[in-house]
Design a protein around this motif. Structure first.
Motif, PDB file in Angstrom:
ATOM      1  N   PRO A 172      21.673 -22.897   8.457  1.00  0.00           N
ATOM      2  CA  PRO A 172      21.576 -22.077   9.680  1.00  0.00           C
ATOM      3  C   PRO A 172      22.537 -20.895   9.701  1.00  0.00           C
ATOM      4  O   PRO A 172      22.273 -19.898  10.382  1.00  0.00           O
ATOM      5  CB  PRO A 172      21.910 -23.075  10.792  1.00  0.00           C
ATOM      6  N   TRP A 173      23.643 -20.986   8.957  1.00  0.00           N
ATOM      7  CA  TRP A 173      24.625 -19.906   8.952  1.00  0.00           C
ATOM      8  C   TRP A 173      24.406 -18.929   7.798  1.00  0.00           C
ATOM      9  O   TRP A 173      24.842 -17.787   7.872  1.00  0.00           O
ATOM     10  CB  TRP A 173      26.036 -20.478   8.865  1.00  0.00           C
ATOM     11  N   LEU A 174      23.733 -19.357   6.748  1.00  0.00           N
ATOM     12  CA  LEU A 174      23.525 -18.508   5.578  1.00  0.00           C
ATOM     13  C   LEU A 174      22.214 -17.734   5.629  1.00  0.00           C
ATOM     14  O   LEU A 174      22.121 -16.626   5.090  1.00  0.00           O
ATOM     15  CB  LEU A 174      23.567 -19.354   4.293  1.00  0.00           C
ATOM     16  N   ALA A 175      21.206 -18.303   6.245  1.00  0.00           N
ATOM     17  CA  ALA A 175      19.895 -17.651   6.279  1.00  0.00           C
ATOM     18  C   ALA A 175      19.926 -16.449   7.217  1.00  0.00           C
ATOM     19  O   ALA A 175      20.368 -16.566   8.367  1.00  0.00           O
ATOM     20  CB  ALA A 175      18.829 -18.635   6.732  1.00  0.00           C
ATOM     21  N   PRO A 176      19.460 -15.289   6.753  1.00  0.00           N
ATOM     22  CA  PRO A 176      19.485 -14.100   7.623  1.00  0.00           C
ATOM     23  C   PRO A 176      18.476 -14.144   8.762  1.00  0.00           C
ATOM     24  O   PRO A 176      18.640 -13.464   9.769  1.00  0.00           O
ATOM     25  CB  PRO A 176      19.172 -12.952   6.653  1.00  0.00           C
ATOM     26  N   TYR A 177      17.423 -14.941   8.600  1.00  0.00           N
ATOM     27  CA  TYR A 177      16.380 -15.024   9.633  1.00  0.00           C
ATOM     28  C   TYR A 177      16.058 -16.489   9.904  1.00  0.00           C
ATOM     29  O   TYR A 177      16.487 -17.385   9.186  1.00  0.00           O
ATOM     30  CB  TYR A 177      15.113 -14.282   9.193  1.00  0.00           C
ATOM     31  N   GLY A 178      15.265 -16.709  10.939  1.00  0.00           N
ATOM     32  CA  GLY A 178      14.883 -18.062  11.305  1.00  0.00           C
ATOM     33  C   GLY A 178      13.912 -18.672  10.311  1.00  0.00           C
ATOM     34  O   GLY A 178      13.237 -17.975   9.545  1.00  0.00           O
ATOM     35  N   GLU A 179      13.828 -19.993  10.355  1.00  0.00           N
ATOM     36  CA  GLU A 179      12.987 -20.723   9.408  1.00  0.00           C
ATOM     37  C   GLU A 179      11.513 -20.381   9.557  1.00  0.00           C
ATOM     38  O   GLU A 179      10.782 -20.292   8.565  1.00  0.00           O
ATOM     39  CB  GLU A 179      13.188 -22.224   9.627  1.00  0.00           C
ATOM     40  N   SER A 180      11.034 -20.167  10.781  1.00  0.00           N
ATOM     41  CA  SER A 180       9.610 -19.930  11.033  1.00  0.00           C
ATOM     42  C   SER A 180       9.360 -18.580  11.695  1.00  0.00           C
ATOM     43  O   SER A 180       8.297 -18.351  12.276  1.00  0.00           O
ATOM     44  CB  SER A 180       9.040 -21.049  11.917  1.00  0.00           C
ATOM     45  N   GLU A 181      10.317 -17.688  11.602  1.00  0.00           N
ATOM     46  CA  GLU A 181      10.232 -16.398  12.283  1.00  0.00           C
ATOM     47  C   GLU A 181       9.363 -15.418  11.500  1.00  0.00           C
ATOM     48  O   GLU A 181       9.639 -15.110  10.342  1.00  0.00           O
ATOM     49  CB  GLU A 181      11.640 -15.833  12.441  1.00  0.00           C
ATOM     50  N   THR A 182       8.279 -14.948  12.141  1.00  0.00           N
ATOM     51  CA  THR A 182       7.396 -13.951  11.518  1.00  0.00           C
ATOM     52  C   THR A 182       7.966 -12.563  11.766  1.00  0.00           C
ATOM     53  O   THR A 182       8.189 -12.160  12.905  1.00  0.00           O
ATOM     54  CB  THR A 182       5.969 -14.048  12.090  1.00  0.00           C
ATOM     55  N   LEU A 183       8.187 -11.814  10.674  1.00  0.00           N
ATOM     56  CA  LEU A 183       8.946 -10.564  10.773  1.00  0.00           C
ATOM     57  C   LEU A 183       8.193  -9.336  10.291  1.00  0.00           C
ATOM     58  O   LEU A 183       8.457  -8.231  10.737  1.00  0.00           O
ATOM     59  CB  LEU A 183      10.244 -10.691   9.942  1.00  0.00           C
ATOM     60  N   ALA A 184       7.286  -9.497   9.344  1.00  0.00           N
ATOM     61  CA  ALA A 184       6.645  -8.331   8.729  1.00  0.00           C
ATOM     62  C   ALA A 184       5.227  -8.691   8.325  1.00  0.00           C
ATOM     63  O   ALA A 184       4.660  -9.683   8.797  1.00  0.00           O
ATOM     64  CB  ALA A 184       7.471  -7.861   7.522  1.00  0.00           C
ATOM     65  N   GLY A 185       4.679  -7.880   7.414  1.00  0.00           N
ATOM     66  CA  GLY A 185       3.315  -8.102   6.976  1.00  0.00           C
ATOM     67  C   GLY A 185       3.220  -9.171   5.901  1.00  0.00           C
ATOM     68  O   GLY A 185       4.210  -9.726   5.445  1.00  0.00           O
ATOM     69  N   THR A 186       1.979  -9.451   5.496  1.00  0.00           N
ATOM     70  CA  THR A 186       1.719 -10.475   4.486  1.00  0.00           C
ATOM     71  C   THR A 186       2.167 -10.010   3.107  1.00  0.00           C
ATOM     72  O   THR A 186       1.765  -8.940   2.644  1.00  0.00           O
ATOM     73  CB  THR A 186       0.215 -10.811   4.450  1.00  0.00           C
ATOM     74  N   TRP A 187       3.012 -10.823   2.464  1.00  0.00           N
ATOM     75  CA  TRP A 187       3.459 -10.590   1.092  1.00  0.00           C
ATOM     76  C   TRP A 187       4.021  -9.180   0.884  1.00  0.00           C
ATOM     77  O   TRP A 187       3.681  -8.481  -0.080  1.00  0.00           O
ATOM     78  CB  TRP A 187       2.338 -10.858   0.096  1.00  0.00           C
ATOM     79  N   ASP A 188       4.868  -8.771   1.831  1.00  0.00           N
ATOM     80  CA  ASP A 188       5.558  -7.486   1.643  1.00  0.00           C
ATOM     81  C   ASP A 188       6.509  -7.598   0.447  1.00  0.00           C
ATOM     82  O   ASP A 188       7.097  -8.652   0.201  1.00  0.00           O
ATOM     83  CB  ASP A 188       6.358  -7.117   2.901  1.00  0.00           C
ATOM     84  N   PRO A 189       6.676  -6.525  -0.315  1.00  0.00           N
ATOM     85  CA  PRO A 189       7.564  -6.575  -1.488  1.00  0.00           C
ATOM     86  C   PRO A 189       9.027  -6.677  -1.071  1.00  0.00           C
ATOM     87  O   PRO A 189       9.376  -6.435   0.093  1.00  0.00           O
ATOM     88  CB  PRO A 189       7.274  -5.248  -2.189  1.00  0.00           C
ATOM     89  N   PRO A 190       9.907  -7.039  -2.004  1.00  0.00           N
ATOM     90  CA  PRO A 190      11.337  -7.104  -1.689  1.00  0.00           C
ATOM     91  C   PRO A 190      11.871  -5.777  -1.166  1.00  0.00           C
ATOM     92  O   PRO A 190      11.445  -4.700  -1.602  1.00  0.00           O
ATOM     93  CB  PRO A 190      11.974  -7.462  -3.041  1.00  0.00           C
ATOM     94  N   SER A 191      12.786  -5.865  -0.222  1.00  0.00           N
ATOM     95  CA  SER A 191      13.378  -4.672   0.388  1.00  0.00           C
ATOM     96  C   SER A 191      14.796  -5.010   0.825  1.00  0.00           C
ATOM     97  O   SER A 191      15.271  -6.130   0.650  1.00  0.00           O
ATOM     98  CB  SER A 191      12.535  -4.217   1.589  1.00  0.00           C
ATOM     99  N   ALA A 192      15.457  -4.015   1.427  1.00  0.00           N
ATOM    100  CA  ALA A 192      16.816  -4.240   1.913  1.00  0.00           C
ATOM    101  C   ALA A 192      16.831  -5.265   3.041  1.00  0.00           C
ATOM    102  O   ALA A 192      17.819  -5.993   3.217  1.00  0.00           O
ATOM    103  CB  ALA A 192      17.421  -2.920   2.392  1.00  0.00           C
ATOM    104  N   GLN A 193      15.761  -5.321   3.832  1.00  0.00           N
ATOM    105  CA  GLN A 193      15.686  -6.279   4.928  1.00  0.00           C
ATOM    106  C   GLN A 193      15.254  -7.670   4.445  1.00  0.00           C
ATOM    107  O   GLN A 193      15.689  -8.683   4.982  1.00  0.00           O
ATOM    108  CB  GLN A 193      14.701  -5.788   6.002  1.00  0.00           C
ATOM    109  N   HIS A 194      14.384  -7.700   3.453  1.00  0.00           N
ATOM    110  CA  HIS A 194      13.851  -8.966   2.938  1.00  0.00           C
ATOM    111  C   HIS A 194      14.037  -8.967   1.423  1.00  0.00           C
ATOM    112  O   HIS A 194      13.229  -8.401   0.685  1.00  0.00           O
ATOM    113  CB  HIS A 194      12.372  -9.114   3.322  1.00  0.00           C
ATOM    114  N   TRP A 195      15.094  -9.618   0.973  1.00  0.00           N
ATOM    115  CA  TRP A 195      15.515  -9.517  -0.424  1.00  0.00           C
ATOM    116  C   TRP A 195      14.461 -10.019  -1.400  1.00  0.00           C
ATOM    117  O   TRP A 195      14.318  -9.473  -2.493  1.00  0.00           O
ATOM    118  CB  TRP A 195      16.814 -10.298  -0.624  1.00  0.00           C
ATOM    119  N   LEU A 196      13.714 -11.046  -1.013  1.00  0.00           N
ATOM    120  CA  LEU A 196      12.677 -11.601  -1.894  1.00  0.00           C
ATOM    121  C   LEU A 196      11.280 -11.334  -1.368  1.00  0.00           C
ATOM    122  O   LEU A 196      10.303 -11.883  -1.878  1.00  0.00           O
ATOM    123  CB  LEU A 196      12.882 -13.113  -2.063  1.00  0.00           C
TER     124      LEU A 196
END
Length: 277
Positions: free
Chosen positions: A30-54
């Motif tokens: 809970p302290w290491l993950a940048p976002y929630g476990e089930s939180e929808t944030l962007a589109g389907t299979w977006d490529p790695p970025s500064a916001q979403h490393w993988l």
């Protein structure tokens, strides 16, 4: 750094480091993950970025965050399953070895019946009937895996039960549980510790496999096997989404095997020190 009175080999140190990293991720998710476990944030299979490393998964959740939470769920379920299976299997195996002919015969035949049914089919039947809740999943795999632990525990305890110090304890009038606790268990500990690592590795892969089939840990909880299943179609588009959880499974398995190999090598060394003349 010394464990079991021995300095780990380089490969064992690597395995311990891998296990330590994943355990740290599981504990502090809970302290290491940048976002929630089930939180929808962007589109389907977006490529790695500064916001979403993988990148993101099939419904826009952050893969890196789910990998961290997946470590907690996958490792915790596998560990709980292995601990429970060892309690069942070790106690019944030792009891069969030192409890007399009829106890041994009864327990061995029950285990033989359970072993006659393929493990995966047995698990699929039970989980299909009772559901795939976490308690049912842990208890099902633990009972099935305990049959394997029983076999080893019984074989090890059989060799110990015919030794002189066990016979002396019987002649002194010691009870069955005293003999198991004070004579059999301490002498059976080294091979059972090595077997614990192997069974944990098996249960870890088995939990991931059941989740991949849809009968393991259920959404929205994150686990590595389920993440591979959810993102399997991404391979058709040349995306890495299913490879990250698969890589995590492989790394954890390798780390455990490296440590188990080291423990087995310690147990296989001849005991006794040479005396100086």
């Amino acid at each position: 750094m010394r464990l079991f009175g021995q300095t780990p080999t380089p490969s064992a140190k690597m395995g311990l480091s891998i296990i330590f990293i994943f355990l740290s991720l599981a504990i502090f998710a809970p302290w290491l993950a940048p976002y929630g476990e089930s939180e929808t944030l962007a589109g389907t299979w977006d490529p790695p970025s500064a916001q979403h490393w993988l990148g993101t998964d099939n419904i826009g959740r952050d893969i890196f965050s789910r990998l961290i939470y997946g470590a907690r769920m996958t490792v915790a379920v596998a560990l709980a399953t292995t601990l429970l299976s060892f309690v069942f299997g070790t106690v019944t195996g030792f009891l069969a070895a030192v409890g007399g002919k009829w106890i041994d015969l009864t327990l061995s035949r029950i285990v033989d019946v359970m072993l006659s049914i393929p493990l995966l089919i047995f698990a699929l039947i039970i989980l299909s009937v009772f559901g795939s809740s976490i308690p049912v999943l842990i208890l099902t795999i633990a009972i099935l895996d305990a049959t394997r632990v029983f076999r080893l525990a019984r074989a090890v305890a059989m060799n110990i039960s015919v030794t002189e110090f066990v016979e002396v304890a019987r002649l002194r009038g010691e009870g069955l549980w005293w003999i198991i606790r004070r004579e059999v268990l301490p002498n059976a500990a080294p091979p059972m510790i090595a077997e614990f690592g192997l069974r944990f590795c098996f249960n870890f892969l088995f939990v991931a496999g059941l989740s991949f089939l849809g009968l393991g840990i259920q959404p929205p909880l994150a686990d590595w096997g389920g993440m591979v299943r959810d993102n399997a179609q991404a391979i058709s588009f040349g995306l890495m989404a299913p490879m990250w959880p698969a890589l995590a499974i492989a790394l954890m398995t390798i780390g455990i095997n490296l440590v188990v190999d080291w423990v087995l090598s310690i147990n296989s060394r001849p005991s006794g020190a040479s005396a100086e003349l």
